[in-house]
Design a protein around this motif. Structure first.
Motif, short mmCIF file in Angstrom:
data_model
loop_
_atom_site.label_atom_id
_atom_site.label_comp_id
_atom_site.label_asym_id
_atom_site.label_seq_id
_atom_site.Cartn_x
_atom_site.Cartn_y
_atom_site.Cartn_z
N ASN A 2 0.90 -1.08 -0.23
CA ASN A 2 0.03 -0.05 0.06
C ASN A 2 0.78 1.22 0.09
OD1 ASN A 2 -3.12 -0.47 1.31
ND2 ASN A 2 -2.29 -1.92 0.25
N PRO A 3 0.32 2.52 -0.27
CA PRO A 3 1.03 3.69 -0.34
C PRO A 3 1.43 4.06 1.06
CG PRO A 3 -0.88 4.00 -1.46
CD PRO A 3 -1.00 2.61 -1.08
N GLY A 4 2.76 4.22 1.31
CA GLY A 4 3.41 4.32 2.57
C GLY A 4 3.61 3.16 3.29
N GLY A 5 2.93 2.05 2.90
CA GLY A 5 3.33 0.78 3.47
C GLY A 5 2.39 0.45 4.76
N GLU A 6 1.79 -0.91 4.69
CA GLU A 6 0.84 -1.47 5.63
C GLU A 6 1.37 -1.81 6.90
OE1 GLU A 6 0.09 -4.25 2.28
OE2 GLU A 6 1.03 -2.25 2.64
N GLU A 62 7.48 -4.26 7.91
CA GLU A 62 8.10 -5.42 7.32
C GLU A 62 8.16 -5.42 5.77
OE1 GLU A 62 9.52 -7.53 9.54
OE2 GLU A 62 8.39 -7.02 11.46
N LYS A 63 9.14 -6.14 5.22
CA LYS A 63 9.37 -6.04 3.90
C LYS A 63 8.40 -6.73 2.94
CE LYS A 63 12.11 -10.51 3.97
NZ LYS A 63 13.10 -11.05 3.70
N VAL A 64 7.36 -7.23 3.52
CA VAL A 64 6.30 -7.77 2.94
C VAL A 64 5.50 -6.84 2.06
CG1 VAL A 64 6.26 -9.94 4.49
CG2 VAL A 64 4.84 -7.98 4.74
N CYS A 65 5.64 -5.62 2.45
CA CYS A 65 4.71 -4.61 1.67
C CYS A 65 5.60 -3.83 0.69
CB CYS A 65 4.16 -3.41 2.73
SG CYS A 65 5.54 -2.53 3.44
N GLY A 66 6.85 -4.49 0.30
CA GLY A 66 7.73 -3.98 -0.63
C GLY A 66 8.98 -3.30 0.08
N ARG A 67 9.13 -3.06 1.22
CA ARG A 67 10.43 -2.54 1.69
C ARG A 67 10.22 -2.71 3.34
NH1 ARG A 67 7.79 -0.35 4.92
NH2 ARG A 67 6.56 1.31 4.60
N ALA A 68 11.41 -2.80 4.01
CA ALA A 68 11.50 -2.86 5.42
C ALA A 68 11.94 -1.54 5.95
CB ALA A 68 12.46 -3.98 5.81
N VAL A 73 -7.20 -6.09 -0.17
CA VAL A 73 -7.08 -4.62 0.08
C VAL A 73 -5.78 -4.26 0.58
CG1 VAL A 73 -9.45 -4.01 0.27
CG2 VAL A 73 -8.06 -4.17 2.54
N CYS A 74 -5.00 -5.27 1.30
CA CYS A 74 -3.66 -5.00 1.91
C CYS A 74 -3.06 -6.23 2.19
CB CYS A 74 -3.53 -3.97 3.13
SG CYS A 74 -4.57 -4.65 4.56
N ASN A 75 -2.05 -6.39 2.54
CA ASN A 75 -1.23 -7.80 3.08
C ASN A 75 -0.56 -7.67 4.35
OD1 ASN A 75 -0.22 -10.48 2.52
ND2 ASN A 75 1.67 -9.17 2.62
N GLU A 76 -0.99 -8.48 5.32
CA GLU A 76 -0.24 -8.64 6.50
C GLU A 76 0.09 -7.19 7.28
OE1 GLU A 76 3.20 -11.11 6.26
OE2 GLU A 76 1.95 -12.86 5.57
#
Length: 283
Positions: free
Chosen positions: A48-52, A55-61, A97-100
């Protein structure tokens, strides 16, 4: 098939996020490919934008991430774009809508976001009788109990029309090892049975990876290890088929880590020797 991607694939990176995009034509291609092969698609907004999460599972840690950094209003805009773009595809039957999401998110805040996300998908033209809105539950213990209580109440009030909880029953970390918690097969069955109290759920991710009685990850380097991995896979598939109303997805088809690749031959034939072992024997 569950198709994970980040918001930057849809809109391009925003607010200086370190990603490359947009590349939504790749999602288009995957959706068309699935149609040709008779597959249903769950679109998964995995980052998601800004990360949800931190953790790295959203694209970056990002260790200093806070749940307020999650740009949820922007995420709703991405969800609206996706729902509008794919609403005419009958085989697109889910939008996640998001992940973890981070366990630091207050349960009430997360539920409020899910209610808005469901409304956004419906307003964009994806009807509840055809498209499920998938919302992850990643809390533990007391926070999980509080969240699920509020979730059931919101479902009863009609605020989550066609929403489905996403569960990720993983057993590969030391906290779930068999020394302290008993056989992982029993752990998996117990977890699955608890879902009977939910209106609807899907296993968005699971794997055959687990920690053994010795407190170590189960390995595929021996026939015994491969048999254990195969048995655990079958136990999970059976339990999740019985108790998850909307099915289950293995993570993933191809992965180099032990127990994570569904393509691994030994998961269907435990006597099969991993390719690396075969190469070593040839030498």
């Amino acid at each position: 098939v569950r198709l994970p991607f980040g918001s930057w694939i849809v809109t391009g990176p925003t607010h200086g996020d370190p990603y490359v995009g947009p590349s939504i034509e790749l999602i288009d291609a995957a959706v068309e490919w699935a149609a040709r092969h008779g597959l249903q698609v769950l679109l998964d907004l995995h980052g998601n934008p800004g990360g949800e999460t931190e953790e790295k599972v959203c694209g970056r840690a990002k260790p200093d991430w806070s749940w307020e950094d999650w740009r949820r209003d922007e995420a709703l805009e991405v969800i609206a774009l996706l729902a509008d773009r794919y609403k005419e595809y009958d085989h697109v039957t889910g939008l996640q809508v998001c992940n973890e999401p981070s366990r630091s998110c207050p349960p009430s805040e997360l539920l409020a976001h899910y209610i808005e996300a469901v409304a956004t998908v419906r307003e964009a033209g994806m009807p509840p009788e055809r498209v499920s809105v998938v919302c992850p539950c990643y809390f533990l213990e007391e926070d999980r109990r509080d969240f699920l209580k509020e979730w059931r109440e919101a479902c009863a009030a009609g605020e989550l029309d066609g929403a489905v909880l996403d569960m990720h029953p993983y057993f590969f970390t030391p906290w779930s090892n068999e020394v302290t918690r008993g056989l992982v097969s029993d752990q998996a069955r117990e977890e699955a049975e608890s879902w009977d109290l939910l209106p609807a759920c899907v296993v968005g991710e699971f794997s055959a990876a687990f920690h053994t009685y010795q407190g170590e990850p189960c390995c595929d380097r021996s026939a015994e290890g491969r048999e254990l991995l195969n048995d655990f896979l079958r136990v999970q598939q059976d339990a999740y088929s019985q108790h998850a109303t909307h099915g289950h997805f293995y993570w993933t088809w191809s992965d180099g880590a032990v127990g994570w690749s569904r393509q691994a031959a030994y998961l269907d034939a435990p006597d099969a020797v991993p390719e690396e072992d075969e190469d070593e024997e040839d030498e």
